[in-house]
Scaffold this motif. Structure first.
Motif, PDB file in Angstrom:
ATOM      1  N   MET A   1       0.829  -1.200   0.000  1.00  0.00           N
ATOM      2  CA  MET A   1       0.000   0.000   0.000  1.00  0.00           C
ATOM      3  C   MET A   1       0.871   1.260   0.000  1.00  0.00           C
ATOM      4  O   MET A   1       0.625   2.164  -0.783  1.00  0.00           O
ATOM      5  N   LEU A   2       1.881   1.308   0.875  1.00  0.00           N
ATOM      6  CA  LEU A   2       2.771   2.471   0.917  1.00  0.00           C
ATOM      7  C   LEU A   2       3.424   2.679  -0.448  1.00  0.00           C
ATOM      8  O   LEU A   2       3.417   3.787  -0.996  1.00  0.00           O
ATOM      9  N   LYS A   3       3.944   1.602  -1.001  1.00  0.00           N
ATOM     10  CA  LYS A   3       4.619   1.666  -2.296  1.00  0.00           C
ATOM     11  C   LYS A   3       3.677   2.188  -3.387  1.00  0.00           C
ATOM     12  O   LYS A   3       4.059   3.010  -4.215  1.00  0.00           O
ATOM     13  N   ASP A   4       2.433   1.708  -3.367  1.00  0.00           N
ATOM     14  CA  ASP A   4       1.435   2.148  -4.352  1.00  0.00           C
ATOM     15  C   ASP A   4       1.131   3.632  -4.211  1.00  0.00           C
ATOM     16  O   ASP A   4       1.017   4.347  -5.205  1.00  0.00           O
ATOM     17  N   GLU A   5       0.971   4.073  -2.971  1.00  0.00           N
ATOM     18  CA  GLU A   5       0.653   5.489  -2.738  1.00  0.00           C
ATOM     19  C   GLU A   5       1.822   6.388  -3.143  1.00  0.00           C
ATOM     20  O   GLU A   5       1.623   7.468  -3.693  1.00  0.00           O
ATOM     21  N   VAL A   6       3.043   5.946  -2.878  1.00  0.00           N
ATOM     22  CA  VAL A   6       4.221   6.706  -3.297  1.00  0.00           C
ATOM     23  C   VAL A   6       4.222   6.820  -4.821  1.00  0.00           C
ATOM     24  O   VAL A   6       4.431   7.905  -5.377  1.00  0.00           O
ATOM     25  N   ALA A   7       3.947   5.708  -5.511  1.00  0.00           N
ATOM     26  CA  ALA A   7       3.940   5.713  -6.980  1.00  0.00           C
ATOM     27  C   ALA A   7       2.869   6.643  -7.542  1.00  0.00           C
ATOM     28  O   ALA A   7       3.118   7.392  -8.494  1.00  0.00           O
ATOM     29  N   LYS A   8       1.666   6.622  -6.950  1.00  0.00           N
ATOM     30  CA  LYS A   8       0.577   7.492  -7.424  1.00  0.00           C
ATOM     31  C   LYS A   8       0.922   8.962  -7.196  1.00  0.00           C
ATOM     32  O   LYS A   8       0.727   9.801  -8.081  1.00  0.00           O
ATOM     33  N   ALA A   9       1.417   9.285  -6.002  1.00  0.00           N
ATOM     34  CA  ALA A   9       1.771  10.673  -5.688  1.00  0.00           C
ATOM     35  C   ALA A   9       2.929  11.148  -6.568  1.00  0.00           C
ATOM     36  O   ALA A   9       2.937  12.287  -7.041  1.00  0.00           O
ATOM     37  N   LEU A  10       3.885  10.269  -6.806  1.00  0.00           N
ATOM     38  CA  LEU A  10       5.044  10.598  -7.643  1.00  0.00           C
ATOM     39  C   LEU A  10       4.592  11.029  -9.038  1.00  0.00           C
ATOM     40  O   LEU A  10       5.052  12.041  -9.568  1.00  0.00           O
ATOM     41  N   LYS A  11       3.685  10.274  -9.607  1.00  0.00           N
ATOM     42  CA  LYS A  11       3.190  10.578 -10.957  1.00  0.00           C
ATOM     43  C   LYS A  11       2.540  11.969 -10.993  1.00  0.00           C
ATOM     44  O   LYS A  11       2.754  12.745 -11.922  1.00  0.00           O
ATOM     45  N   VAL A  12       1.757  12.277  -9.969  1.00  0.00           N
ATOM     46  CA  VAL A  12       1.091  13.588  -9.894  1.00  0.00           C
ATOM     47  C   VAL A  12       2.142  14.705  -9.807  1.00  0.00           C
ATOM     48  O   VAL A  12       2.056  15.706 -10.533  1.00  0.00           O
ATOM     49  N   LEU A  13       3.142  14.521  -8.953  1.00  0.00           N
ATOM     50  CA  LEU A  13       4.181  15.550  -8.794  1.00  0.00           C
ATOM     51  C   LEU A  13       4.986  15.720 -10.085  1.00  0.00           C
ATOM     52  O   LEU A  13       5.304  16.848 -10.480  1.00  0.00           O
ATOM     53  N   GLN A  14       5.310  14.624 -10.737  1.00  0.00           N
ATOM     54  CA  GLN A  14       6.087  14.696 -11.981  1.00  0.00           C
ATOM     55  C   GLN A  14       5.315  15.415 -13.088  1.00  0.00           C
ATOM     56  O   GLN A  14       5.912  15.997 -13.986  1.00  0.00           O
ATOM     57  N   ASN A  15       3.983  15.384 -12.989  1.00  0.00           N
ATOM     58  CA  ASN A  15       3.141  16.066 -13.971  1.00  0.00           C
ATOM     59  C   ASN A  15       2.748  17.475 -13.541  1.00  0.00           C
ATOM     60  O   ASN A  15       1.836  18.064 -14.118  1.00  0.00           O
ATOM     61  N   GLY A  16       3.410  18.001 -12.495  1.00  0.00           N
ATOM     62  CA  GLY A  16       3.157  19.373 -12.063  1.00  0.00           C
ATOM     63  C   GLY A  16       1.935  19.551 -11.186  1.00  0.00           C
ATOM     64  O   GLY A  16       1.452  20.665 -10.997  1.00  0.00           O
ATOM     65  N   GLY A  17       1.432  18.446 -10.634  1.00  0.00           N
ATOM     66  CA  GLY A  17       0.244  18.514  -9.789  1.00  0.00           C
ATOM     67  C   GLY A  17       0.580  18.750  -8.329  1.00  0.00           C
ATOM     68  O   GLY A  17       1.744  18.813  -7.929  1.00  0.00           O
TER      69      GLY A  17
END
Length: 188
Positions: A1-17
């Motif tokens: 779960m932690l790993k999944d949440e890190v991956a989801k948040a990472l994608k948002v940050l990389q896209n300027g979110g």
């Protein structure tokens, strides 16, 4: 779960979110601290004056030198031995978005001691913004239940961790630290 949440948040940050996420203190709103457009989104969401700077999180104290021109030696001892999360406001900010740097050239920076934050920063390979998850002038939320709908609906992603933790959290201690080692507390 932690790993999944890190991956989801990472994608948002990389896209300027911008994200709403748990930290070692209170819930925060964050983005890539090197992306001025993303930083501007946070100021807009919080209805905060851009002259009021926000905190930047790094994953370990070795990164301080990347974002502060001259880190006083005492900074490392303060971080290591402080029992509570400590934000150091230091002059000589660099390598972050210009709209995060205060008029005097300083920035507040904290080494995050929180598994989600550490992993997200490591994966992003950049510092992240951390500002309280509230509209400017309103009380900082002591847990997720106290975060307003305006904030929840205004971010690009809400991290699905610790939302049911009802313990009341406190903001970090904030200390201004000069290159010569002089310091003053801004918030205890």
């Amino acid at each position: 779960m932690l790993k999944d949440e890190v991956a989801k948040a990472l994608k948002v940050l990389q896209n300027g979110g911008i994200i709403l996420y748990p930290t070692d203190t209170i819930w925060g709103i964050g983005c890539d601290a090197t992306n001025a457009d993303a930083v501007k989104k946070i100021y807009t969401l919080k209805q905060r004056d851009e002259t009021k700077s926000m905190i930047v999180l790094v994953d370990n104290d070795s990164k301080l030198q990347t974002y502060i021109t001259e880190v006083p030696d005492i900074a490392y001892d303060l971080i290591e031995f402080n029992e509570n999360p400590l934000t150091l406001v230091m002059p000589g900010a660099r390598n972050i978005a210009a709209n995060l740097i205060a008029a005097d050239g300083s920035v507040g920076i904290r080494v995050a001691r929180h598994q989600f934050c550490e992993q997200l920063i490591q994966r992003l390979r950049k510092p992240i913004v951390s500002t309280s998850a509230n509209i400017s002038g309103q009380a900082s939320p002591k847990n997720f239940n106290a975060v307003s709908a305006d904030i929840i609906n205004g971010v690009d992603y809400v991290v699905d961790l610790e939302q049911h933790d009802l313990s009341e959290k406190k903001p970090s201690t904030i200390m201004r630290l000069e290159p010569d080692g002089r310091f003053e507390f801004i918030r205890k």
